[in-house]
Design an enzyme around this catalytic site. Structure first.
Site, mmCIF file in Angstrom:
data_model
loop_
_atom_site.group_PDB
_atom_site.id
_atom_site.type_symbol
_atom_site.label_atom_id
_atom_site.label_comp_id
_atom_site.label_asym_id
_atom_site.label_seq_id
_atom_site.Cartn_x
_atom_site.Cartn_y
_atom_site.Cartn_z
ATOM 1 N N SER A 49 12.195 3.453 -1.909
ATOM 2 C CA SER A 49 12.799 4.785 -1.865
ATOM 3 C C SER A 49 14.321 4.633 -1.870
ATOM 4 O O SER A 49 14.842 3.550 -1.588
ATOM 5 C CB SER A 49 12.361 5.530 -0.600
ATOM 6 O OG SER A 49 12.914 4.894 0.553
ATOM 7 N N ASP A 84 11.008 4.763 -6.041
ATOM 8 C CA ASP A 84 10.081 5.811 -5.617
ATOM 9 C C ASP A 84 10.849 7.114 -5.381
ATOM 10 O O ASP A 84 11.839 7.130 -4.660
ATOM 11 C CB ASP A 84 9.386 5.351 -4.326
ATOM 12 C CG ASP A 84 8.206 6.225 -3.939
ATOM 13 O OD1 ASP A 84 7.632 6.883 -4.814
ATOM 14 O OD2 ASP A 84 7.853 6.230 -2.739
ATOM 15 N N HIS A 85 10.389 8.189 -5.974
ATOM 16 C CA HIS A 85 11.021 9.518 -5.832
ATOM 17 C C HIS A 85 12.519 9.465 -6.098
ATOM 18 O O HIS A 85 13.334 9.927 -5.292
ATOM 19 C CB HIS A 85 10.735 10.111 -4.444
ATOM 20 C CG HIS A 85 9.322 10.569 -4.302
ATOM 21 N ND1 HIS A 85 8.849 11.738 -4.838
ATOM 22 C CD2 HIS A 85 8.259 9.976 -3.714
ATOM 23 C CE1 HIS A 85 7.557 11.851 -4.575
ATOM 24 N NE2 HIS A 85 7.180 10.796 -3.905
ATOM 25 N N ASP A 105 11.964 11.880 -10.091
ATOM 26 C CA ASP A 105 11.276 13.021 -9.498
ATOM 27 C C ASP A 105 12.073 14.285 -9.772
ATOM 28 O O ASP A 105 13.008 14.625 -9.044
ATOM 29 C CB ASP A 105 11.100 12.802 -7.990
ATOM 30 C CG ASP A 105 10.338 13.942 -7.315
ATOM 31 O OD1 ASP A 105 10.002 14.927 -8.012
ATOM 32 O OD2 ASP A 105 10.076 13.842 -6.103
ATOM 33 N N GLU A 135 7.149 13.375 -12.252
ATOM 34 C CA GLU A 135 6.344 14.166 -11.318
ATOM 35 C C GLU A 135 6.367 15.641 -11.690
ATOM 36 O O GLU A 135 7.404 16.188 -12.068
ATOM 37 C CB GLU A 135 6.839 13.994 -9.872
ATOM 38 C CG GLU A 135 5.998 14.774 -8.866
ATOM 39 C CD GLU A 135 6.391 14.497 -7.414
ATOM 40 O OE1 GLU A 135 6.263 15.428 -6.591
ATOM 41 O OE2 GLU A 135 6.815 13.374 -7.101
ATOM 42 N N GLY A 178 2.865 10.950 4.362
ATOM 43 C CA GLY A 178 2.715 10.838 5.809
ATOM 44 C C GLY A 178 1.259 10.973 6.232
ATOM 45 O O GLY A 178 0.338 10.784 5.442
ATOM 46 N N ASN A 229 -0.067 5.219 -4.117
ATOM 47 C CA ASN A 229 1.079 4.842 -3.287
ATOM 48 C C ASN A 229 0.699 4.781 -1.810
ATOM 49 O O ASN A 229 0.084 5.709 -1.287
ATOM 50 C CB ASN A 229 2.217 5.851 -3.463
ATOM 51 C CG ASN A 229 2.823 5.816 -4.848
ATOM 52 O OD1 ASN A 229 2.299 5.193 -5.770
ATOM 53 N ND2 ASN A 229 3.947 6.487 -5.011
ATOM 54 N N THR A 232 3.062 4.904 4.661
ATOM 55 C CA THR A 232 2.895 5.216 6.084
ATOM 56 C C THR A 232 1.891 4.281 6.757
ATOM 57 O O THR A 232 2.103 3.837 7.890
ATOM 58 C CB THR A 232 2.447 6.681 6.253
ATOM 59 O OG1 THR A 232 3.408 7.535 5.620
ATOM 60 C CG2 THR A 232 2.336 7.057 7.722
#
Length: 292
Positions: A49, A84-85, A105, A135, A178, A229, A232
């Site tokens: 991230s 990521d994102h 994203d 996305e 999460g 993915n 968490t």
């Protein structure tokens, strides 16, 4: 050597399994995931991230660390290093830094702006052999400061983005980042099937893989999900194992305060979690399918 995620995900789609993206946060995370992939002969995607990128000292630092480990640990399975994102600016930075895959994203933009920006990223990344994830429909929950309400993506919008030549597509189907709440309704398989039908052979991405029941994972894979993915779950396993070490007073015994000893139980917990997920996703012994 780092590889694009394109071939590994196309092979996963054809073979009806999924490749795990496991997010990295530091050296222990990276080493644990790479060793587990090698031990299980599985392709793997290391997710980063933007927040974790800053924490680890920048994207070039991460590229250096990962490439060094691939060589020194003799990692021969296919490994992609993936943003990521990513924001538009973040995507451009990792392309220059040496990542082999990138997610842009644009789900929080209008569909028109998402299309325009995704198209630019695809052109730049593909000119360097880098795979691209886009996305449509934000994923619920929070991922490193990126908050999504958990939309179900519009299949027509998914086709618009898919037709830009992206290599994988993340589409909201009721999944969240999460931990899932007790009243979570589950994945929307009607939506997933409609998106799969609209996008053809496009490898689909399931974000928020932590806590989704095994039977839902299997069904999602049967409907075109080729990348899942996980973040968490590894964090929870690491925290629980580290807490146990401290609560048992092991840091106070002999040289138990040595950070290598303090972090060892968490390291092993990450390995166990990653192995369990690779087995669930069906990627064990699939590395030989892919040209590294």
């Amino acid at each position: 050597m780092l590889v694009s995620a394109k071939e590994m995900l196309n092979k996963a789609r054809e073979g009806k399994y999924a490749v795990g993206q496991f997010n990295i946060n530091n050296l222990e995370w990276t080493k644990a995931i790479l060793l587990t992939a090698q031990e299980n002969n599985s392709p793997v995607i290391l997710g980063v991230s933007e927040g974790a990128g800053k924490y680890m000292g920048g994207y070039k630092t991460i590229v250096g660390m990962v490439n060094g480990m691939l060589e020194e640990l003799n990692i021969t399975v296919p490994v992609a290093l993936h943003l990521d994102h990513g924001s538009y600016e973040g995507a451009l930075k990792v392309i220059e830094a040496g990542f082999s895959s990138v997610m842009f994203d644009g789900s929080h933009y209008s569909i028109e702006e998402n299309v325009a920006k995704t198209k630019e990223i695809v052109e730049i990344a593909h000119s360097k052999g880098i795979s691209v994830e886009a996305e449509v429909g934000s994923i619920g929950g929070e991922e490193d400061g990126v908050v999504g309400s958990g939309e179900v993506a519009d299949p027509a919008e998914c086709k618009l983005i898919s037709d830009l030549g992206v290599d994988m597509l993340a589409a909201g189907i009721g999944n969240i980042h999460g931990q899932y709440p007790e009243n979570w309704a589950g994945l929307n398989f009607d939506a997933l099937e409609a998106i799969n039908n609209a996008t053809g052979d496009m490898p689909l991405v399931l974000h928020g893989g932590t806590g989704i029941p095994a039977e839902m994972i299997q069904k999602a894979i049967s409907l075109g999900v080729s990348k899942i993915n996980v973040n968490t779950e590894c964090q929870l396993a690491f925290a629980a194992a580290t807490r146990k070490y401290i609560e048992e007073g092991k840091d106070l015994q002999g040289k138990g305060f040595d950070p290598r000893k303090v972090l060892a139980p968490g390291f092993e917990a990450i390995k166990a979690t990653v192995k369990e997920k690779m087995e669930l996703f069906g990627s064990v012994n699939k590395a030989w399918d892919i040209k590294a």
